[in-house]
Design an enzyme around this catalytic site. Structure first.
Site: not given
Ligand code: NAP
Length: 550
Positions: A140, A166, A261, A313, A317, A347, A363, A520
């Site tokens: 180990h 092992k 996840s 994710t 991406k 994605n 997405d 997917q």
């Molecule tokens: P990301 O690339 O990190 O982008 C985050 C975005 O949120 C940026 O535009 C950021 O603005 C903004 N933001 C964060 N905090 C903020 C605040 N306090 N005030 C104003 N703007 C704020 O993330 P992402 O991958 O696009 O994901 C975004 C959301 O989508 C997450 O909540 C994630 O869980 C959700 N999501 C859902 C799915 C689904 O299948 N339903 C899939 C993927 C993601 P700035 O550019 O100014 O930092």
């Protein structure tokens, strides 16, 4: 190939409790138990401890391994080796001997005298006594992959008396699993090789695919004896351990972090539903282009793995798209969907039967199809506000441009929105829609038919939990507007709760997640007959997992 056994390790404090746990392990589907007796047996002169171990083995409801692990290799036994060997002699010659005894290779190799005594108590080719216990010779490393891994292995293999070999070491990355699989494939006898820690999960789940002698799974999260060990429920439920064979295809979610996840629960259940011989694993790859590219390409190149696809994710991406562009330019068979190319992010990776790698952005597809359903007259010319300029917002904007919508994107950091607008205008120059940037502070004044939250505002555990990206007292919108939130934890975000109160139509993040996961699944399994079954299943599994986390 012999069936890979499922072994439940039990740290013994109280023999009665250990026997109760062993009975529970049997009821949960374990084939054998490992009694870790390093707390029960104190070494030289501990006749009571030795007697307790013998009784425990005699009363065990399952065949067992007895292990008195020394503190040198992560256990709690601090006594001397000769006392351990006396215990092995007593166990091997007992009326009810254990199926196996585990002894560390380091201790076995330290003294010819002790080795001889161990060999007298175990079953092997040259044994003249009537004994039946097999020796598991083990090594180990809880910190890393041993630098002398192959020398260690060769030395262990030189001992004919060892029935099973092992090796367990901390996997430093996903790629260490591939070396583990090599060792299993080249085994000269029953062999256990397991990666410890988060990166090693793959080796534990895929042991049946590569002919591992056994894998360990605990009764509860607290009951594990090594980092990264799954529970029996996780192994048999989430990862469908019993269905894994040599021909099982491998998929996973690539990102950092991925430990929480919900995709493994969802996709493994989906594979079960459509009868796809496959398993889906969390695959954490550290942030950065180099680790992503190196790991993805080595997973693909390892043919015996049959790695057929992945969900990708944060933060990889853009990296997936980049790999696809680079490899295609180098002449490899990679295809990129227009929406992934336009969004600048992908994605989903799907490896087709002819070896072509296809990358997509499900997405974006999910957002587009949900909005189309909500606005049956189509999206052409429809004013839509997208909040955020991250990965999800990019996909949304690309898909909407292709549908001909009039998109206004607003982001807290305006330059990021401007970059997004410029890139999309260039990459999707022929798309029928249009894209403008709106000031974040002015977002409420932008009249829209649909509002999409692509920020993480409202997400539990995020920096703006409990908040809404829109204030409906200030918003200018029509009564039949649609509000879509991509945030799925919680399912009913403050944004959606307020929109519902206003009488607006809403689409939640779970619906987006489920829709993209179905896309997917269809890409991976080729099964588009089961869409309504997948929808019901993915929704139920997502809701259950999210509810269990809150
Ligand atoms: P990301 O690339 O990190 O982008 C985050 C975005 O949120 C940026 O535009 C950021 O603005 C903004 N933001 C964060 N905090 C903020 C605040 N306090 N005030 C104003 N703007 C704020 O993330 P992402 O991958 O696009 O994901 C975004 C959301 O989508 C997450 O909540 C994630 O869980 C959700 N999501 C859902 C799915 C689904 O299948 N339903 C899939 C993927 C993601 P700035 O550019 O100014 O930092």
């Amino acid at each position: 190939m012999a069936k890979t056994l499922l072994c439940c390790p039990i740290m013994v404090d109280e023999p009665a409790l250990a026997l109760r746990d062993a009975a529970q392990a049997r009821a949960s589907g374990a084939d054998l138990v490992e009694y870790r007796i390093d707390r029960l047996f104190n070494g030289e002169g501990d006749d009571e401890g030795q007697e307790a171990v013998l009784r425990l083995v005699a009363d065990s409801p399952l065949p067992c391994i007895v292990t008195c692990r020394s503190s040198d290799e992560g256990g709690e036994y601090d006594g001397d080796d000769s006392a351990r060997v006396s215990l092995i002699e007593a166990l091997g010659t007992a009326e009810h001997p254990p199926k196996y005894i585990d002894f560390e290779a380091a201790a076995y190799e330290r003294s010819a005298n002790l080795r001889q005594k161990v060999n007298l108590a175990i079953e092997h080719e040259h044994q003249v006594r009537d004994v039946s216990t097999g020796l598991i010779l083990s090594a180990h490393d809880f910190h890393s992959r041993p630098a002398n891994l192959f020398a260690l292995l060769a030395s262990m293999r030189s001992h004919d008396a060892a029935k099973v070999i092992k090796l367990a070491f901390r996997a430093r990355s996903i790629r260490d699993n591939l070396e583990i699989f090599d060792i299993l494939r080249e085994r000269d006898r029953p062999t256990i090789v397991l990666g410890m820690g988060e990166h090693g999960l793959m080796s534990r789940v895929l042991a049946p695919k590569f002919g591992g002698f056994l894998t360990f799974a605990s009764l509860s999260e607290q009951g594990g004896t090594a980092p990264g060990q799954p529970t029996i429920a996780e192994l048999r439920g989430r990862y469908r351990f019993d269905a894994i064979t040599e021909s099982t295809k491998v998929y996973g979610v690539i990102g950092d972090p991925v430990a929480h996840s919900i995709s493994p629960d969802v996709h493994n259940a989906g594979f079960e539903l459509v009868g796809h011989d496959a398993v889906y694993l969390p695959l954490r790859i550290d942030a950065g282009w180099e680790p992503f590219k190196a790991t993805l390409l080595s997973l693909r190149a390892y043919e015996a793995l049959d790695f057929r696809g992945a969900s990708v994710t944060i933060p990889h991406k853009e990296n997936l798209l980049r790999v696809a562009i680079e490899q295609a330019a180098a002449g490899e068979k990679w295809e990129i969907s227009p929406v992934a190319f336009g969004a600048g992010a992908a994605n989903t990776l799907a490896v087709r039967d002819d070896g072509t790698r296809f990358v997509d952005n499900t997405d974006a597809l999910a957002l587009k199809s949900l909005l189309r359903e909500a606005l049956p007259d189509g999206l052409e010319g429809v004013p839509i506000v997208v909040l955020g300029a991250g990965g999800v917002a990019r996909g949304a904007c690309a898909a909407l441009l292709e549908e001909g919508a009039r998109v206004t994107v607003c982001n807290r950091t305006t330059e990021r929105a401007e970059r997004l607008r410029d890139e999309l205008r260039e990459k999707l120059a022929d798309a029928p829609g249009s894209i403008e940037v709106g000031a974040w502070d002015n977002r409420h004044a932008l009249g829209a038919q649909a509002w999409i939250n692509g920020t993480s505002i409202g997400m539990s555990g995020g920096g703006a939990e409990g908040e809404s990206p829109l204030d409906f007292d200030r918003i200018q919108t029509t009564e039949d507007a649609v509000v879509l939130d991509t945030v799925y934890a919680p399912r009913r975000t403050p944004l959606l709760a307020r929109a519902e109160e206003m009488g607006l139509r809403t689409i939640d993040g779970v619906s987006v997640f489920v829709r993209q996961a179905i896309a997917q699944s269809v890409l991976w399994t080729g099964d588009s007959e089961s869409l309504s079954g997948l929808h019901a299943l993915f929704t139920r599994v997502s809701e259950e997992v999210l509810a269990s986390e809150t």
